[in-house]
Design an enzyme around this catalytic site. Structure first.
Site, short mmCIF file in Angstrom:
data_model
loop_
_atom_site.label_atom_id
_atom_site.label_comp_id
_atom_site.label_asym_id
_atom_site.label_seq_id
_atom_site.Cartn_x
_atom_site.Cartn_y
_atom_site.Cartn_z
N ASP A 262 0.83 -1.20 0.00
CA ASP A 262 0.00 0.00 0.00
C ASP A 262 0.87 1.26 0.00
O ASP A 262 1.84 1.36 0.75
CB ASP A 262 -0.91 -0.01 1.24
CG ASP A 262 -1.75 1.24 1.34
OD1 ASP A 262 -2.61 1.44 0.46
OD2 ASP A 262 -1.53 2.02 2.29
N GLU A 304 0.86 -0.78 -5.12
CA GLU A 304 -0.19 0.22 -5.29
C GLU A 304 0.50 1.53 -5.65
O GLU A 304 0.97 2.26 -4.79
CB GLU A 304 -1.02 0.38 -4.02
CG GLU A 304 -2.28 1.21 -4.25
CD GLU A 304 -2.43 2.39 -3.29
OE1 GLU A 304 -3.38 3.16 -3.47
OE2 GLU A 304 -1.60 2.55 -2.39
#
Length: 619
Positions: A262, A304
């Protein structure tokens, strides 16, 4: 350090990566060999703790390292609580997940958070504990094992840029322990933070302005790029990197196959820069890749990275020195929705040209919708050639997709609206943005038919792209917006919850009734998936290109592999259109099975055509 008593298999893997890993680590952490030796010992600790069952899974994956590139892949992204309440609930619904054709299950963040300060699960208070509302670590491991038996790989988010302010490290930092303050970015006053603010963009300028927060208990300023309760970790400290890599490997040993990194571009900070995509980020990800190869080969890193595809390449690394095996294709998703609003495919064609020109080794996750908002990271330099101005264009597509523009049946809501900059993002489910919600509210059968056709056309476009297609849970039955979040004080300020509603299992029960919206969409997607899995030209190794249709409302895509050829045509207009192509071969319409000439092809409003030709004469 390599211990002669370590297992031969582990030693072999470590030796293969040792020199490069040591060199990168030493360069990053100023020859701190004590920290590096600890890192190697930590890798062995997690290898030794890995179960025999997972080691067999590693061996299977290692024999087929390109397993995720095949045309039989389909992912599904879900919030565990929204899908089935908790992890045990997901386990009970594995047959439904399998019925959807899913063999890649991405569960959104599920580690422990603090209620009211979770950011949808991205403010982790404990990396070793599942949030009690969702279950336990044992539940996670059991579910992963059940998934593996059904041929389903498991993806989980690893939130590595920050921790919650309620994490044990943060608590000890607040209490004044310097060792733990050094794991974050603490400053005695605002002098240095103010210098950072001159060059570092704000992530959420309206809901969480600024990049720093005053910590009253510590009497210091702490870096918080996302929300005040999310404290950025200091990866310049090798202890942070060692311990966070250990947290990642702990997740792998629970049976997680794909680690979603992330916000990975944010993890290294340097004063005087924008603190995004710095070279040290790639060093960290490369070392993490090698760590996974040593401890749990077959594990994939999914980055991401919300950037246009042409600028994503560094995050793949190189063939010899890979970093992430997969990345998100966010730009194609937002360009697609811009095209829905404009009905003009020129920008989308330009976008697909960029993607198709990248090396085939670059594997993207493609999606129509996900848990997040739609941010308008479009190629405005290209649009400027047509006299399109950025702020005005963003306002138009937002107005159209929230239903404020005349003739629009879309129903979405703005996110992080910034009137000062004329900027905002957009939220909503696929079905509601396609107009199904408005059609059902108006009880208009023809509008619903058209909206469902648009929904399925977008899914056909999803399956035609090169990469791994991902469904967002609920899209398989056309789930609508959930407006109840407005009544929840913990969610009301975050419009992303409009598309994070609980899965309606009564609607799921209608999935085989093709007189219903749920049945039409479910069966339609299943048909697309069956075709996708039958023909190898949908494989990631196939050639792909855009086709000039001489009609700005119709996007044309060609695919070819081993004598199979596909011409895909997508009409983004609410009116019937013609693709002015002129192909000589005798094609078959894959949706009807009938012969169809690829000459001046008529495509109904919001519809598509998959035209297939096999040079061997087979179908």
């Amino acid at each position: 350090m390599i211990d002669k008593n370590w297992e031969p298999e582990f030693t072999k893997r470590l030796e293969a990566a040792y020199d490069e890993m040591k060199w990168l680590y030493a360069e990053l952490y100023h020859n701190d060999m004590k920290a590096f030796d600890y890192f190697c010992e930590m890798l062995h600790e997690y290898y030794a703790a890995r179960s025999a069952t997972l080691k067999k899974w590693d061996a299977k994956r290692s024999k087929d390292p390109d397993w995720y590139k095949a045309n039989d892949m389909l992912g599904m992204q879900m919030y565990v609580n929204c899908f089935a309440g908790n992890l045990k609930g997901v386990e009970k619904q594995l047959d439904y997940i399998k019925e959807c054709g899913v063999n890649y299950l991405h569960m959104m963040p599920l580690m422990e958070v603090t209620e009211g300060k979770s950011d949808g699960g991205y403010a982790v208070a404990d990396f070793r504990k599942v949030d009690p509302s969702l279950g336990t670590i044992k539940d996670l491991s059991r579910l992963a094992g059940k998934c593996h038996k059904k041929g389903i790989s498991v993806c989980l988010d690893f939130v590595m840029n920050h921790t919650s302010e309620d994490h044990e490290w943060a608590k000890r930092a607040r209490a004044g322990e310097k060792e733990y303050q050094d794991r974050y970015f603490f400053f005695d006053d605002w002098t240095i933070p103010d210098e950072y603010e001159k060059t570092v963009p704000q992530v959420f300028p309206t809901t969480a302005p600024g990049n720093f927060t005053w910590c009253e208990e510590a009497g210091k300023v702490v870096m918080t790029q996302f929300y005040p309760y999310q404290w950025d970790l200091n990866f310049k400290n090798p202890v942070v990197f060692n311990d966070m890599t250990a947290n990642m490997l702990f997740m792998c040993n629970c049976g997680v196959d794909i680690i979603r990194l992330d916000a990975v571009p944010y993890i290294w900070k340097e004063l005087g820069t924008n603190c995004r995509n710095l070279p040290q980020v790639h060093t960290l990800v490369r070392i993490m890749h090698m760590a996974a190869d040593i401890v749990c080969p077959g594990t994939l890193l999914l980055g991401e990275v919300v950037m246009e595809p042409s600028k994503l390449a560094p995050y793949f690394g190189t063939v010899e020195k890979p970093e992430c095996q997969m990345l998100y294709n966010a730009t194609t998703m937002c360009t697609m929705w811009s095209t829905v609003a404009t009905r003009d495919v020129r920008l989308l064609k330009h976008q697909m040209d960029t993607v198709f020109n990248l090396p085939k080794e670059f594997i993207f996750l493609n999606y129509i919708r996900c848990h997040d908002d739609i941010g308008w990271g479009l190629d405005f330099d290209f649009l400027a050639k047509f006299g399109i101005e950025q702020v005005a264009h963003k306002k138009y597509i937002n107005d159209y997709l929230k239903g404020a523009y005349w003739g629009s049946n879309s129903r979405g809501e703005l996110y992080n609206d910034d009137p000062r900059l004329g900027d905002a993002r957009l939220c909503g489910t696929t079905a509601s943005l396609c107009g199904i919600e408005a059609a059902e509210y108006e009880k208009s059968e023809w509008k619903e038919e058209q909206a469902i056709r648009l929904d399925l056309m977008l899914h056909a476009f999803l399956f035609t792209q090169t990469g791994l297609p991902i469904l967002y849970s609920g899209d398989e039955i056309g789930q609508l917006n959930d407006y109840t979040y407005h009544d929840d004080p913990l969610k009301a300020d975050d419009s992303r919850y409009i598309h994070r509603g609980n899965l309606n299992w009564e609607d799921v029960a209608k999935r085989h009734d093709t007189t219903t919206r749920q049945g039409k969409i479910f069966e339609g997607i299943q048909k697309l998936l069956a075709i996708h899995r039958k023909y190898h030209l949908f494989d990631c190794s196939a050639d792909a290109w855009t086709i000039e249709t001489w009609n700005d409302h119709i996007l044309g895509i060609g695919r070819y592999k081993d004598g199979e050829k596909l011409i895909a045509l997508f009409n983004f207009s609410e009116h019937d259109q013609t693709a002015w192509i002129n192909e000589e071969e005798d094609y078959i319409d894959l949706m009807t099975g009938e012969k169809r000439a690829a000459k001046a092809v008529g495509v109904p409003a919001y519809d598509f055509a998959w035209l297939y030709y096999n040079y061997s004469g087979q179908v």
